[in-house]
Design a protein around this motif. Structure first.
Motif, PDB file in Angstrom:
ATOM      1  N   TYR A   1       1.123  -0.700   0.549  1.00 38.51           N
ATOM      2  CA  TYR A   1      -0.393   0.401  -0.196  1.00 38.51           C
ATOM      3  C   TYR A   1       1.121   1.226  -0.275  1.00 38.51           C
ATOM      4  O   TYR A   1       1.588   1.383   0.671  1.00 38.51           O
ATOM      5  CB  TYR A   1      -0.773  -0.101   1.273  1.00 38.51           C
ATOM      6  N   ALA A   2       0.722   1.998  -1.368  1.00 35.24           N
ATOM      7  CA  ALA A   2       1.716   2.847  -1.047  1.00 35.24           C
ATOM      8  C   ALA A   2       0.937   4.996  -1.332  1.00 35.24           C
ATOM      9  O   ALA A   2       0.498   4.886  -2.100  1.00 35.24           O
ATOM     10  CB  ALA A   2       2.460   2.891  -2.456  1.00 35.24           C
TER      11      ALA A   2
ATOM     12  N   GLY B   1       2.937  12.763   4.488  1.00 39.50           N
ATOM     13  CA  GLY B   1       2.705  11.518   5.583  1.00 39.50           C
ATOM     14  C   GLY B   1       1.328  11.682   6.344  1.00 39.50           C
ATOM     15  O   GLY B   1       0.490  11.081   6.174  1.00 39.50           O
TER      16      GLY B   1
ATOM     17  N   PHE C   1       8.684   4.608   2.261  1.00 39.75           N
ATOM     18  CA  PHE C   1       8.555   4.011   3.718  1.00 39.75           C
ATOM     19  C   PHE C   1       6.963   3.014   3.588  1.00 39.75           C
ATOM     20  O   PHE C   1       6.449   2.621   4.618  1.00 39.75           O
ATOM     21  CB  PHE C   1       7.733   5.221   4.972  1.00 39.75           C
ATOM     22  N   ILE C   2       7.215   2.302   2.509  1.00 41.80           N
ATOM     23  CA  ILE C   2       6.601   1.633   2.048  1.00 41.80           C
ATOM     24  C   ILE C   2       6.520  -0.279   2.194  1.00 41.80           C
ATOM     25  O   ILE C   2       7.751  -0.887   1.693  1.00 41.80           O
ATOM     26  CB  ILE C   2       5.736   1.518   0.072  1.00 41.80           C
TER      27      ILE C   2
ATOM     28  N   THR D   1      -0.151   8.937  13.166  1.00 42.56           N
ATOM     29  CA  THR D   1       0.371   9.584  14.364  1.00 42.56           C
ATOM     30  C   THR D   1      -0.043   9.528  15.827  1.00 42.56           C
ATOM     31  O   THR D   1      -1.591   9.852  15.381  1.00 42.56           O
ATOM     32  CB  THR D   1       1.870  10.479  14.183  1.00 42.56           C
TER      33      THR D   1
ATOM     34  N   ILE E   1       3.625   5.940  15.334  1.00 45.43           N
ATOM     35  CA  ILE E   1       4.243   7.257  14.123  1.00 45.43           C
ATOM     36  C   ILE E   1       2.831   5.925  13.466  1.00 45.43           C
ATOM     37  O   ILE E   1       2.397   7.431  12.451  1.00 45.43           O
ATOM     38  CB  ILE E   1       5.472   7.086  13.590  1.00 45.43           C
TER      39      ILE E   1
HETATM   40  C1  LIG Z   1       8.280   1.097   9.749  1.00 52.85           C
HETATM   41  C2  LIG Z   1       7.074   1.943   8.147  1.00 52.85           C
HETATM   42  C3  LIG Z   1       6.481   1.618   7.292  1.00 52.85           C
HETATM   43  C4  LIG Z   1       5.271   1.945   6.947  1.00 52.85           C
HETATM   44  N1  LIG Z   1       4.666   1.304   6.279  1.00 52.85           N
HETATM   45  C5  LIG Z   1       3.878   2.173   5.161  1.00 52.85           C
HETATM   46  C6  LIG Z   1       3.292   1.917   4.120  1.00 52.85           C
HETATM   47  O1  LIG Z   1       3.528   0.299   3.564  1.00 52.85           O
HETATM   48  N2  LIG Z   1       2.348   2.434   3.655  1.00 52.85           N
HETATM   49  C7  LIG Z   1       2.527   3.481   3.477  1.00 52.85           C
HETATM   50  O2  LIG Z   1       1.998   4.337   2.540  1.00 52.85           O
HETATM   51  N3  LIG Z   1       3.056   4.392   4.657  1.00 52.85           N
HETATM   52  C8  LIG Z   1       3.503   3.096   5.516  1.00 52.85           C
HETATM   53  N4  LIG Z   1       4.934   4.404   6.376  1.00 52.85           N
HETATM   54  C9  LIG Z   1       4.352   5.906   6.717  1.00 52.85           C
HETATM   55  C10 LIG Z   1       3.721   6.459   7.393  1.00 52.85           C
HETATM   56  O3  LIG Z   1       2.359   5.965   7.555  1.00 52.85           O
HETATM   57  C11 LIG Z   1       3.930   7.695   8.030  1.00 52.85           C
HETATM   58  O4  LIG Z   1       5.307   7.567   8.886  1.00 52.85           O
HETATM   59  C12 LIG Z   1       3.626   8.282   8.394  1.00 52.85           C
HETATM   60  O5  LIG Z   1       1.851   8.900   8.056  1.00 52.85           O
HETATM   61  C13 LIG Z   1       3.235   9.575   9.750  1.00 52.85           C
HETATM   62  O6  LIG Z   1       4.536  10.720   8.624  1.00 52.85           O
HETATM   63  P1  LIG Z   1       5.557  11.183   8.302  1.00 52.85           P
HETATM   64  O7  LIG Z   1       6.649  10.341   8.602  1.00 52.85           O
HETATM   65  O8  LIG Z   1       5.737  12.012   7.182  1.00 52.85           O
HETATM   66  O9  LIG Z   1       5.504  12.249   9.807  1.00 52.85           O
HETATM   67  P2  LIG Z   1       4.758  13.780   9.262  1.00 52.85           P
HETATM   68  O10 LIG Z   1       3.155  13.722   8.995  1.00 52.85           O
HETATM   69  O11 LIG Z   1       5.368  14.303   8.870  1.00 52.85           O
HETATM   70  O12 LIG Z   1       4.400  14.295  11.099  1.00 52.85           O
HETATM   71  C14 LIG Z   1       5.346  14.619  11.919  1.00 52.85           C
HETATM   72  C15 LIG Z   1       5.052  15.241  13.463  1.00 52.85           C
HETATM   73  O13 LIG Z   1       3.493  15.572  13.586  1.00 52.85           O
HETATM   74  C16 LIG Z   1       2.954  14.998  13.116  1.00 52.85           C
HETATM   75  N5  LIG Z   1       1.541  16.264  13.244  1.00 52.85           N
HETATM   76  C17 LIG Z   1       1.461  15.864  11.486  1.00 52.85           C
HETATM   77  N6  LIG Z   1       0.480  16.684  10.794  1.00 52.85           N
HETATM   78  C18 LIG Z   1      -0.300  17.020  13.034  1.00 52.85           C
HETATM   79  C19 LIG Z   1      -1.664  17.491  12.587  1.00 52.85           C
HETATM   80  N7  LIG Z   1      -2.707  18.055  11.946  1.00 52.85           N
HETATM   81  N8  LIG Z   1      -1.878  18.201  14.248  1.00 52.85           N
HETATM   82  C20 LIG Z   1      -0.864  17.320  15.012  1.00 52.85           C
HETATM   83  N9  LIG Z   1       0.714  17.319  14.852  1.00 52.85           N
HETATM   84  C21 LIG Z   1       1.170  17.182  13.250  1.00 52.85           C
HETATM   85  C22 LIG Z   1       2.670  13.945  13.888  1.00 52.85           C
HETATM   86  O14 LIG Z   1       2.127  13.595  14.486  1.00 52.85           O
HETATM   87  C23 LIG Z   1       4.504  13.771  13.879  1.00 52.85           C
HETATM   88  O15 LIG Z   1       4.558  14.312  15.569  1.00 52.85           O
HETATM   89  C24 LIG Z   1       5.290   3.522   7.204  1.00 52.85           C
HETATM   90  C25 LIG Z   1       6.382   3.943   8.451  1.00 52.85           C
HETATM   91  C26 LIG Z   1       6.893   3.730   8.877  1.00 52.85           C
HETATM   92  C27 LIG Z   1       8.375   4.112  10.098  1.00 52.85           C
END
Ligand SMILES: Cc1cc2nc3c(=O)[nH]c(=O)nc-3n(C[C@H](O)[C@H](O)[C@H](O)COP(=O)(O)OP(=O)(O)OC[C@H]3O[C@@H](n4cnc5c(N)ncnc54)[C@H](O)[C@@H]3O)c2cc1C
Length: 399
Positions: A131-132, A139, A164-165, A380, A376
């Motif tokens: 799922y990408a 994120g 991060f997929i 998150t 996360i």
């Molecule tokens: C091991 C792993 C596997 C993963 N697998 C997948 C996958 O299969 N498919 C996929 O699509 N993704 C995947 N991900 C991605 C994951 O879903 C994202 O990392 C996650 O959604 C957070 O996005 P970000 O890392 O860009 O953080 P950001 O969204 O940039 O968040 C950074 C910080 O800001 C805070 N924040 C952001 N917006 C708000 C808001 N509106 N109000 C308050 N606080 C806020 C967050 O809570 C966090 O503390 C994976 C990640 C990891 C680490």
């Protein structure tokens, strides 16, 4: 049964997988064969398939026929037990993975048959789906994705980058989200099934992660990737109909309780280790204030884990009974992640420096590395709390 498997088979291999950054295909193939012999549906291999298998075995033994209504609760029970053994195993299980729910929720009958049939027979090789959605810069802000799609004859042309997929590099297909116009937000988004090997589709880097190191996390690159129109999930009309693609997507709130259960499984592992450590190592100080203080800390961890577990089971029970559970699913995810992180921190502190050292019989430092991401991914903790508060005040238009 799953707990016995986690304790006797999974735990002894967990550190090896972590060090080698992979789980052997042979192990996964044996696992698939075992789950398959329990009778679950091939279309949902992965932890949901395991849950369905366990539910099937259980129901068959009691009633002689399969009922649908225990699949989710059995899935979350299975997820906790297996993660207690090793959480990366769950993410690595062959099957459609997180790519399954959007196809199940919104795909046409023909698409379901075509994409899930890939997993029907894995005797000649393991298969994954993925799922990408996440991109650099998008994120939590899923409306902000920039991967573009434009129609060209009987194809869609995709350009962009995903990060991060989980299982994205080895997947037979990825469900890829793209937008016809970023200004339209979620209304402009389309989901496509992109087959491995499609020209222009390539894998970027495989991430070196702090935890869950045995699970593959990949970057995917789309450079003028031509996707046949039959691979637009749900077909064109899904995106213009009143019910709509995004409405249907909401039906898979059910991944959050599963992720919560995984966190609780890790947290419980750390909690139990610390409890046993205290029993053995504090034997001479039972009547001292230090013992009472440590016991009180463990009691707090135990009750937070229990509260998170019961909330998770409630969210799962609602899903099994076809009742709305978005708020409860977010609550379970917010509570499970936090309770388990707390459990791992307390356990390390209670065991002192011993807790930070990697030894074959103790994995506190591994669980400590594995757990952080549970607050996360899959939304998150902050995002879960926003979802919960929005649901609580849903009747206030200005909220
Ligand atoms: C091991 C792993 C596997 C993963 N697998 C997948 C996958 O299969 N498919 C996929 O699509 N993704 C995947 N991900 C991605 C994951 O879903 C994202 O990392 C996650 O959604 C957070 O996005 P970000 O890392 O860009 O953080 P950001 O969204 O940039 O968040 C950074 C910080 O800001 C805070 N924040 C952001 N917006 C708000 C808001 N509106 N109000 C308050 N606080 C806020 C967050 O809570 C966090 O503390 C994976 C990640 C990891 C680490």
């Amino acid at each position: 049964m799953i707990h016995g498997f986690a304790a006797n088979v999974v735990r002894p291999l967990s550190l090896k997988w972590d060090r080698e950054h992979k789980i052997d295909d042979e192990f996964l193939a044996n696992f698939v064969a075992m789950a398959s012999s329990m009778g679950g549906p091939a279309a949902s291999w992965g932890v949901q398939g395991l849950g369905a298998s366990a539910a099937a075995a259980d129901q068959k033994s009691v009633t002689g026929e399969m009922k649908k209504s225990t699949a989710m609760i059995t899935t979350v029970l299975s997820a906790e037990e297996l993660s207690w053994g090793d959480a990366a195993l769950l993410l690595s299980l062959p099957g459609p993975g997180l790519g399954g729910p959007p196809i199940k929720a919104t795909g046409t009958a023909e698409q379901m048959e075509r994409f899930f049939s890939v997993f029907k027979d894995m005797s000649k090789g393991l298969k994954w789906g993925a799922y990408a959605l996440t991109e650099p810069g998008a994120g939590s802000d899923v409306a902000g994705i920039r991967t573009s799609c434009r129609k060209d004859g009987k194809h869609w042309v995709l350009n962009g980058r995903k990060c991060f997929i989980t299982n994205g590099a080895r997947a037979s297909w990825n469900v890829v989200f793209a937008t016809i116009d970023p200004a339209l937000g979620r209304a402009g988004q389309r989901a496509f099934v992109v087959d491995k090997g499609t020209p222009g589709f390539s894998v970027g880097k495989i991430e070196e992660k702090m935890g869950l190191r045995a699970s593959e996390t990949a970057e995917l690159v789309f450079d003028d990737v031509r996707v046949p129109e039959e691979n637009l999930v749900g077909g064109e009309e899904k995106y213009t109909s009143k019910e709509g693609f995004m409405t249907a997507m909401k039906t898979f709130d059910n991944t959050r309780p599963i992720v919560a259960s995984m966190a609780i499984g890790i947290g419980r592992a750390a909690f139990e280790y610390a409890r046993d450590f205290v029993k053995t190592n504090y034997a001479l100080s039972r009547h001292t204030p230090r013992y009472a203080a440590v016991a009180e800390r463990l009691a707090r961890v135990g009750r937070q884990l229990e509260a998170a577990r019961l909330t998770t089971w409630h969210a799962a029970w609602l899903a099994d009974n076809e009742q709305p559970n978005a708020k409860e699913a977010s609550m379970s995810k917010a509570m499970g992640g936090q309770a388990a992180i707390r459990a791992c921190i307390e356990a390390i502190e209670i065991c002192g420096v011993e807790g930070t050292i990697q030894r074959d019989h103790q994995m506190l430092e591994k669980w400590f590395r594995d757990i952080k991401v549970y607050d996360i991914f899959e939304g998150t903790g902050q995002i879960q709390r926003i979802v919960i508060s929005k649901r609580l005040f849903a009747d206030l238009k200005s909220f």
